[in-house]
Design a protein around this motif. Structure first.
Motif, PDB file in Angstrom:
ATOM      1  N   PHE A  23      -8.180   1.599  -0.524  1.00 46.91           N
ATOM      2  CA  PHE A  23      -7.450   0.899   0.253  1.00 46.91           C
ATOM      3  C   PHE A  23      -7.823   0.462   1.482  1.00 46.91           C
ATOM      4  O   PHE A  23      -8.263  -1.074   1.864  1.00 46.91           O
ATOM      5  CB  PHE A  23      -5.653   1.730   1.423  1.00 46.91           C
ATOM      6  N   ASP A  33       2.522   6.772   4.201  1.00 46.85           N
ATOM      7  CA  ASP A  33       2.906   5.686   4.897  1.00 46.85           C
ATOM      8  C   ASP A  33       2.303   5.324   6.607  1.00 46.85           C
ATOM      9  O   ASP A  33       1.992   3.833   6.626  1.00 46.85           O
ATOM     10  CB  ASP A  33       5.238   4.918   4.990  1.00 46.85           C
ATOM     11  N   ALA A  75       2.545   1.772  -3.457  1.00 45.22           N
ATOM     12  CA  ALA A  75       1.682   2.597  -4.187  1.00 45.22           C
ATOM     13  C   ALA A  75       1.545   3.727  -4.141  1.00 45.22           C
ATOM     14  O   ALA A  75       1.177   4.275  -5.335  1.00 45.22           O
ATOM     15  CB  ALA A  75      -0.090   1.671  -4.356  1.00 45.22           C
ATOM     16  N   THR A  76       1.046   3.797  -3.297  1.00 44.15           N
ATOM     17  CA  THR A  76       1.189   6.061  -2.802  1.00 44.15           C
ATOM     18  C   THR A  76       2.527   6.412  -3.606  1.00 44.15           C
ATOM     19  O   THR A  76       2.071   7.714  -3.717  1.00 44.15           O
ATOM     20  CB  THR A  76       0.844   6.160  -1.294  1.00 44.15           C
ATOM     21  N   THR A  77       3.433   6.239  -2.689  1.00 42.09           N
ATOM     22  CA  THR A  77       4.442   6.808  -3.365  1.00 42.09           C
ATOM     23  C   THR A  77       4.715   6.581  -5.101  1.00 42.09           C
ATOM     24  O   THR A  77       5.011   7.655  -5.645  1.00 42.09           O
ATOM     25  CB  THR A  77       5.861   6.223  -3.002  1.00 42.09           C
ATOM     26  N   ALA A 129       0.801  -1.130  -0.022  1.00 40.00           N
ATOM     27  CA  ALA A 129      -0.001  -0.378   0.302  1.00 40.00           C
ATOM     28  C   ALA A 129       1.022   1.308   0.039  1.00 40.00           C
ATOM     29  O   ALA A 129       0.391   2.461  -0.824  1.00 40.00           O
ATOM     30  CB  ALA A 129      -1.047  -0.120   1.307  1.00 40.00           C
ATOM     31  N   ALA A 130       2.139   0.854   0.987  1.00 42.55           N
ATOM     32  CA  ALA A 130       2.718   2.380   0.694  1.00 42.55           C
ATOM     33  C   ALA A 130       3.444   3.105  -0.430  1.00 42.55           C
ATOM     34  O   ALA A 130       3.830   3.612  -0.873  1.00 42.55           O
ATOM     35  CB  ALA A 130       4.132   2.403   2.036  1.00 42.55           C
ATOM     36  N   LEU A 183      -6.460   6.292  -3.559  1.00 46.22           N
ATOM     37  CA  LEU A 183      -5.758   5.328  -3.106  1.00 46.22           C
ATOM     38  C   LEU A 183      -6.196   4.593  -1.564  1.00 46.22           C
ATOM     39  O   LEU A 183      -7.055   3.860  -1.445  1.00 46.22           O
ATOM     40  CB  LEU A 183      -4.383   4.736  -3.353  1.00 46.22           C
ATOM     41  N   ALA A 202      -0.921  14.659  -7.675  1.00 47.46           N
ATOM     42  CA  ALA A 202      -0.416  13.453  -6.904  1.00 47.46           C
ATOM     43  C   ALA A 202      -1.407  13.356  -5.782  1.00 47.46           C
ATOM     44  O   ALA A 202      -2.101  12.810  -5.134  1.00 47.46           O
ATOM     45  CB  ALA A 202       1.092  14.290  -6.303  1.00 47.46           C
ATOM     46  N   GLY A 249       3.694  11.059  -0.653  1.00 50.12           N
ATOM     47  CA  GLY A 249       4.396   9.572  -0.314  1.00 50.12           C
ATOM     48  C   GLY A 249       4.799   8.676   1.033  1.00 50.12           C
ATOM     49  O   GLY A 249       3.930   7.652   0.928  1.00 50.12           O
ATOM     50  N   ILE A 271       2.253   6.760  -6.996  1.00 53.33           N
ATOM     51  CA  ILE A 271       1.530   8.028  -7.275  1.00 53.33           C
ATOM     52  C   ILE A 271       1.583   8.661  -7.151  1.00 53.33           C
ATOM     53  O   ILE A 271       1.532   9.579  -7.586  1.00 53.33           O
ATOM     54  CB  ILE A 271       0.032   7.374  -6.575  1.00 53.33           C
ATOM     55  N   ALA A 272       2.010   9.257  -6.249  1.00 50.69           N
ATOM     56  CA  ALA A 272       2.765  10.017  -6.500  1.00 50.69           C
ATOM     57  C   ALA A 272       3.432  11.294  -6.212  1.00 50.69           C
ATOM     58  O   ALA A 272       3.507  12.330  -6.649  1.00 50.69           O
ATOM     59  CB  ALA A 272       2.922  10.759  -4.697  1.00 50.69           C
ATOM     60  N   MET A 273       4.479   9.906  -7.168  1.00 48.03           N
ATOM     61  CA  MET A 273       5.767  10.816  -7.764  1.00 48.03           C
ATOM     62  C   MET A 273       5.415  10.391  -9.395  1.00 48.03           C
ATOM     63  O   MET A 273       6.287  11.636  -9.745  1.00 48.03           O
ATOM     64  CB  MET A 273       7.044   9.848  -7.512  1.00 48.03           C
TER      65      MET A 273
END
Lengths: 541, 294
Positions: free
Chosen positions: B156, B205, A491-493, A488-489, B152, B145, B201, A495-497
């Protein structure tokens, strides 16, 4: 244990080892995996196969948009809809109407009507002194109706841009410099910039090279009907087929550039020279002299001069020599159409030769809107050293914190080693695809170590949760739980980049690409392997 | 375990309102700072050369800083001495003018050469129009972003409160470093934009970790919280220390891109610690004990 069950059991670890080995080969074996040593030889002081970009190697980069506007897909009636044949004459006619327009005075080379591969006709003008309405009105005169707001846009066609890139590339390489590149870069909002990168030129030199259109013409300067001198363009740069480097002139002062005229243009040129008297009464009749830069047109007698004109400036004047004249007069010259173009100085000669070889820049660049970066090789070397230092310090810091936190070397050491393996794999990848590294990539590598260790911490904590890991089953289930969070982490990174990787935000693309690749390598290769290592260490197998 | 342990906080002593009040107050102050700066200067954060246009020179010279300031027709925006090992007499100078050839000429005429090194080591110009386009692109990038991250988060967890908790704390993670920049006079550059995107991002976390432990694991709320905190705080502190070291050394060395990425990520991650374990946690606790389950 048989080999198959060994692989089955340790595939994660083996995968990591395989990737690290591959990366090492790509990095350190001369020529790398591609075994192409042509490039490596040229940079022997570099112990790795890594390539450095401008920010770490020095050089100059100038980005600038193209001046001009385009009426796209105009209804010119020049392309036959059935067989796709193109009426070239009609295109030239429209172009000529644009040049003849009274409201704006276009210089040679600033208008162009062309057909692309799909049979669409585009009209372009390369100046910023004309409004859309004027452009539309001029096209209307040629019988082409366009709406100034809807059909005309700023910028030039893809074809023109590709030609600009090609011309600049050959110009910077013809100037005796190697390793220069030019490319186009799309900006947000549909505008395009032409980016030129040269390793050893300062910005002023490069700017001078880019601001010169390089439109070469041979103009005949001769007495007209009523006794006044006339100018007539008899050859253009496009009519020249081959060019040799400049050399000192055999007759008198100055330099000359030996050229060969294209066979299609040679006969016309020869006829015209005969018609206007250059091969008869005009032989040797040119007394115009220059001061090393321009030519003075003060004269009393009638003159028969061939002028070398670059971007509208007369750089040299020559008479027609008797040998050339006689071969033209009897019509044999066109069979071997070579002659010399004059230049006053070596420098002018060299510029002329480059301009003829590379061709003219189809449209000027708008250097008012430029973005420049120029870096001396010495400073670039410093940056390389700093990057290494900063990277090393960051890794030491991360290791320190991890050791302090876990105090168990069995957990912390593999954590650091795995995170480093991630960086090695990425570096190997960069060497493999020859990605030129810049400061932004360095930031990316450091970010990769950061996120990498974060995820390893999640794995370690999860796996060691509630005491010892007694069985394989317990380990697997905990590892899977940890992986959900990591996935999950990741995926977010990503998406963000990803906007940074797609949008052209200058230096930051490298940062985004390395970070995204790092996350992928981490999730798919290194983090599973870390779990494997931890399992072996903790379950006492 | 370890030389430093993550302290266990006794959350039962504080009400949800108390917990949420601190980060919300900080967020409010940050927004106030940005609004104030917007009203005074026209932009929430001072725009750097990448966005506003301007020039930068790195010079190698034996002239003093005062002499450097007088060497140019236009007064430099800033002069920073580079403090790196093996490097002396190097300065990074910024200007609002975009006529870099004139600046280069003035530097070469008026500054004293240091040995045989070139006086101008780096020259960089961004025209105003190029900058304003970059600004739009950057805004679009950050918006895309943030939106992607929010989508997302909802995918989740598929429930409103935990997902929106992530989105709110990520928003605050962005706004607080921006306000920090406005106060500390750090201008917005490509490097800081990269840092802000990275923050989107990175900061999520620990939120995901917390939500995951509390919502998807069995066990007591406080037990899960403490476990998530132990991992999450270690993660964030590790990253923060790496970023601080990178930021400070890069700043000393005059490598601006790395410096701004490092400093902004450090501040943003610090904000994230507060937002995750106070704001996000209070929302989760409210959701867990009082919220309407669907």
């Amino acid at each position: 244990m048989g080999p198959i069950s060994f692989i089955k059991e340790h595939w994660r670890l083996l995968l990591l080892v395989a990737f690290v080995t591959g990366a090492m080969v790509a990095l350190f074996v001369p020529g790398g995996i591609m075994a192409d040593d042509s490039y490596v030889e040229s940079q022997d002081d570099n112990p790795t196969n890594l390539e450095y970009g401008l920010g770490l190697d020095g050089g100059t980069r100038i980005s600038a948009p193209v001046v001009g506007m385009t009426a796209e897909n105009i209804d010119a009636g020049a392309v036959n809809e059935e067989d796709g044949s193109v009426d070239r004459q009609r295109l030239t006619e429209i172009e000529q109407t644009l040049y003849d327009n009274d409201e704006f005075d276009l210089e040679t080379g600033n208008a162009r009507v062309s057909v692309d591969d799909d049979g669409n006709v585009h009209a372009e003008i390369f100046t910023d002194e004309v409004t859309r309405a004027q452009f539309a009105a001029a096209l209307a005169e040629a019988g082409v109706e366009v709406d100034p707001e809807e059909d005309i846009r700023d910028g030039v066609t893809a074809q023109t841009r590709a030609q600009i890139v090609e011309t600049i590339t050959s110009k910077i390489n013809a100037a005796g410099l190697s390793g220069g590149t030019a490319y186009e870069s799309a900006r947000f909002g549909g505008e395009y910039y032409i980016v030129t990168e040269v390793p050893d030129m300062d910005p002023d030199e490069l700017r001078a090279l880019l601001s010169e259109r390089g439109i070469v013409e041979v103009v005949a300067y001769y007495p007209g009907e009523n006794g006044t001198q006339t100018n007539e363009t008899v050859l253009t740069g496009a009519d020249i087929a081959t060019v040799d480097p400049p050399r000192p002139s055999e007759r008198g002062s100055g330099y000359e550039v030996p050229v060969q005229v294209d066979s299609n243009a040679a006969a016309d040129y020869q006829d015209r020279m005969n018609d206007i008297g250059f091969t008869g009464e005009g032989v040797g009749q040119c007394s115009l002299r220059g001061d090393g830069e321009t030519i003075s047109f003060d004269h009393a007698d009638e003159q028969y001069c061939l002028l070398t004109v670059v971007d509208g400036e007369v750089v040299d004047a020559h008479s027609m020599g008797p040998t050339l004249a006689s071969s033209m007069a009897d019509g044999t010259w066109a069979n071997d159409p070579s002659f010399f173009m004059g230049a006053q100085t070596q420098q002018q000669g060299a510029a002329l030769s480059v301009n003829l070889q590379a061709g003219a820049l189809p449209a000027p660049l708008d250097l008012e809107q430029e973005q420049t970066l120029s870096l001396s090789p010495a400073l670039a070397d410093q940056f390389k050293l700093y990057s290494l230092l900063i990277g090393a310090l960051s890794v030491v810091t991360v290791s320190g914190v991890v050791f302090l936190r876990y105090s168990d070397v069995r957990v912390a050491t593999p954590m650091i080693v795995t995170a480093m393996a991630e960086v090695v794999i990425l570096l190997g990848f960069a060497a493999l695809i020859r990605m030129p590294l810049d400061l932004s990539h360095v930031a990316g590598f450091i970010a990769v170590v950061g996120t990498g260790v974060d995820d390893l911490i999640i794995i370690a904590d999860e796996v060691m949760d509630d005491g010892d890991v007694s069985s394989q089953r317990v380990f697997e289930s905990r590892f899977r739980k940890a992986f959900w969070v990591i996935g999950a982490a990741a995926a977010t990174t990503i998406i963000a980049m990803s906007p940074l990787a797609v949008l052209s935000l200058g230096d930051l693309r490298g940062f985004a690409i390395i970070t995204i690749l790092g996350v992928l390598v981490g999730v798919l290769i290194t983090r599973p392997a870390y779990g494997d290592i931890l399992q072996r260490l903790l379950t006492d197998k | 375990m370890g030389y430093f342990d993550v302290p266990e906080i006794n959350y039962t002593r504080y009400s949800n309102r108390q917990l949420a009040a601190v980060p919300l107050a900080v967020l409010a102050v940050a927004l106030l700072v940005l609004t104030g700066s917007f009203l005074v200067t026209g932009t929430p954060v001072q725009l750097g050369m990448d966005f506003a246009g301007g020039s930068e020179l790195t010079v190698q010279t034996t002239s003093s800083e005062a002499e450097i300031a007088n060497a140019f027709d236009e007064e430099p925006e800033s002069i920073q001495a580079v403090a790196a090992p093996d490097t002396q007499n190097q300065y990074v100078i910024q200007f609002t003018s975009t006529d870099s050839s004139a600046l280069r000429e003035q530097a070469e005429q008026n500054l004293a050469q240091d040995g045989d090194a070139d006086i101008v080591q780096l020259e960089s110009t961004v025209s105003e129009s190029f900058g304003s386009e970059t600004q739009q692109t950057a805004l679009l990038g950050i918006a895309a972003a943030f939106l992607g991250m929010s989508v997302l988060a909802f995918l989740f967890f598929r429930t409103f409160v935990p997902s929106i908790a992530i989105v709110i704390s990520a928003f605050s993670d962005l706004v607080i470093p921006l306000a920090f920049m406005a106060i500390a006079g750090i201008s917005l550059s490509l490097g800081t934009v990269a840092a802000l995107l990275m923050l989107i991002g990175y900061s999520v976390d620990s939120d995901i970790l917390l939500n995951n432990h509390i919502l998807r694991r069995s066990g007591d709320f406080y037990e899960s919280t403490n476990r998530a905190m132990e991992t999450g705080v270690t993660m964030t502190v590790t990253s923060m220390s790496a970023m601080l070291v990178m930021g400070v050394t890069a700043w000393l060395f005059g490598v601006e891109l790395l410096a701004s990425i490092g400093i902004i990520l450090f501040v943003g991650l610090a904000a994230d610690l507060m937002n995750t374990y106070m704001l996000n946690l209070s929302l989760l606790r409210w959701y867990k004990f009082h919220g309407v389950r669907s």
